[in-house]
Design a protein around this motif. Structure first.
Motif, PDB file in Angstrom:
ATOM      1  N   UNK A  50     -28.584 -13.834  -2.764  1.00 19.38           N
ATOM      2  CA  UNK A  50     -27.556 -12.983  -2.159  1.00 19.38           C
ATOM      3  C   UNK A  50     -28.090 -12.344  -0.878  1.00 19.38           C
ATOM      4  N   UNK A  51     -29.341 -11.905  -0.884  1.00 21.26           N
ATOM      5  CA  UNK A  51     -29.914 -11.284   0.319  1.00 21.26           C
ATOM      6  C   UNK A  51     -29.979 -12.273   1.479  1.00 21.26           C
ATOM      7  N   UNK A  55     -25.702 -11.070   5.507  1.00 18.24           N
ATOM      8  CA  UNK A  55     -26.382 -10.311   6.556  1.00 18.24           C
ATOM      9  C   UNK A  55     -25.376  -9.332   7.141  1.00 18.24           C
ATOM     10  N   UNK A  56     -25.814  -8.114   7.402  1.00 18.80           N
ATOM     11  CA  UNK A  56     -24.908  -7.127   7.960  1.00 18.80           C
ATOM     12  C   UNK A  56     -24.143  -6.386   6.879  1.00 18.80           C
ATOM     13  N   UNK A  60     -17.763  -6.778   5.111  1.00 16.62           N
ATOM     14  CA  UNK A  60     -17.191  -7.778   5.998  1.00 16.62           C
ATOM     15  C   UNK A  60     -17.404  -9.203   5.505  1.00 16.62           C
ATOM     16  N   UNK A  61     -18.182  -9.367   4.436  1.00 20.01           N
ATOM     17  CA  UNK A  61     -18.393 -10.707   3.896  1.00 20.01           C
ATOM     18  C   UNK A  61     -17.077 -11.179   3.280  1.00 20.01           C
ATOM     19  N   UNK A  62     -16.617 -12.410   3.566  1.00 23.29           N
ATOM     20  CA  UNK A  62     -15.255 -12.811   3.209  1.00 23.29           C
ATOM     21  C   UNK A  62     -14.884 -12.599   1.743  1.00 23.29           C
ATOM     22  N   UNK A  63     -15.766 -12.975   0.809  1.00 23.58           N
ATOM     23  CA  UNK A  63     -15.422 -12.828  -0.606  1.00 23.58           C
ATOM     24  C   UNK A  63     -15.301 -11.370  -1.022  1.00 23.58           C
ATOM     25  N   UNK A  64     -16.045 -10.484  -0.375  1.00 27.41           N
ATOM     26  CA  UNK A  64     -15.963  -9.058  -0.686  1.00 27.41           C
ATOM     27  C   UNK A  64     -14.795  -8.420   0.060  1.00 27.41           C
ATOM     28  N   UNK A  65     -14.584  -8.823   1.300  1.00 23.30           N
ATOM     29  CA  UNK A  65     -13.452  -8.301   2.073  1.00 23.30           C
ATOM     30  C   UNK A  65     -12.121  -8.609   1.383  1.00 23.30           C
ATOM     31  N   UNK A  66     -12.035  -9.751   0.711  1.00 20.59           N
ATOM     32  CA  UNK A  66     -10.801 -10.110   0.008  1.00 20.59           C
ATOM     33  C   UNK A  66     -10.482  -9.098  -1.085  1.00 20.59           C
ATOM     34  N   UNK A  88     -22.130  -4.165  -6.892  1.00 22.81           N
ATOM     35  CA  UNK A  88     -23.338  -4.889  -7.303  1.00 22.81           C
ATOM     36  C   UNK A  88     -24.095  -5.410  -6.086  1.00 22.81           C
ATOM     37  N   UNK A  89     -23.369  -5.968  -5.131  1.00 22.69           N
ATOM     38  CA  UNK A  89     -24.013  -6.514  -3.934  1.00 22.69           C
ATOM     39  C   UNK A  89     -24.710  -5.432  -3.123  1.00 22.69           C
ATOM     40  N   UNK A  90     -24.055  -4.295  -2.952  1.00 22.23           N
ATOM     41  CA  UNK A  90     -24.674  -3.216  -2.192  1.00 22.23           C
ATOM     42  C   UNK A  90     -25.976  -2.756  -2.850  1.00 22.23           C
ATOM     43  N   UNK A  91     -25.975  -2.708  -4.148  1.00 21.46           N
ATOM     44  CA  UNK A  91     -27.197  -2.299  -4.849  1.00 21.46           C
ATOM     45  C   UNK A  91     -28.328  -3.291  -4.609  1.00 21.46           C
ATOM     46  N   UNK A  92     -28.018  -4.572  -4.689  1.00 25.98           N
ATOM     47  CA  UNK A  92     -29.042  -5.603  -4.502  1.00 25.98           C
ATOM     48  C   UNK A  92     -29.519  -5.652  -3.058  1.00 25.98           C
TER      49      UNK A  92
END
Length: 240
Positions: A50-51, A55-56, A60-66, A88-92
């Motif tokens: 995932x890291x 990036x960034x 703004x990542x498409x799957x999360x923005x959805x 979960x992604x922000x934590x990782x």
């Protein structure tokens, strides 16, 4: 007499999100008490992948923005109530490593990271055999903390419910305190969510991974699986 587990996605979900899909997998006879170094290693691999993938700003990542846009559509503020995959992604990405909780939860987490989509696991009991993903109704209640009265929920929120007992608020945001899997949990369902740009293949591949990983690390048996969508919004799986 055979006991059936039923899972329904209400029509209003597809009215707002016609390409939404949810994978559902049911297991029984599980041993959720055994930590495994191999499973921990897979979780670390998913974190590292995932890291490299994001990036960034993860918003703004498409799957999360959805998911952020989906939350806005039913009135949730995604900056205050983040979808499970964004939290979960922000934590990782801090970076941080996720704790080993138990094999079933760890499998859900590593698949969420592997496919960048929400994946949850819930125990199946006598009062959670008829499940619906729908918008809130009068009388719905959510147990935020053990020993406290259930919270009422405003109209229009998307919830996962068994009758009027809400299992998960805000679609994928937070599970109720009495829906957590523990060491002696032996019968569960996983749900795996896909909003575009996640594809049907992504959801089907994640379902296949759940079946393989649960079989490897928890034993038991898979009683059935389905990918629900606008053309097939209901599944029924025998629990016996």
């Amino acid at each position: 007499m055979t006991t059936n587990f039923s899972y329904t996605i209400a029509p209003e979900i597809f009215q707002d999100h016609p390409e939404y899909r949810r994978g559902v997998v049911v297991f029984a006879g599980l041993d959720n008490s055994r930590p495994d170094a191999g499973l921990t290693a897979l979780l670390r691999e998913s974190e590292a992948a995932l890291r490299e993938r994001i990036a960034g700003n993860p918003a703004e990542y498409p799957q999360i923005a959805a998911w952020r846009e989906a939350y806005r559509r039913f009135g949730a503020k995604p900056s205050e109530h983040r979808s499970a995959i964004e939290a979960l992604s922000r934590r990782v990405l801090k970076p941080d490593t996720l704790p080993d909780i138990n094999p079933l939860v760890d499998i859900g987490n590593l698949l969420s990271l592997r496919y960048v989509l929400p994946a949850g696991v819930h125990p199946i009991g006598a009062h959670s055999q008829e499940i619906a993903l729908r918008k809130t109704e009068d009388g719905d209640g959510f147990l935020a903390e053990p020993g406290k009265a259930p919270e009422s929920i405003a109209a229009g929120e998307i919830v996962l419910a068994a009758g009027q007992r809400v299992l998960t608020r805000r679609w994928t945001w937070r599970q109720a305190a009495d829906t957590r899997t523990v060491a002696d949990t032996s019968c569960v369902f996983f749900d795996i969510d896909g909003l575009p740009p996640s594809s049907r293949d992504d959801v089907e591949n994640a379902v296949a991974d759940v079946v393989a990983l649960v079989g490897r690390y928890c034993g038991g048996r898979c009683l059935g699986q389905a990918v629900l969508d606008a053309t097939q919004p209901v599944t029924r799986i025998a629990l016996d």
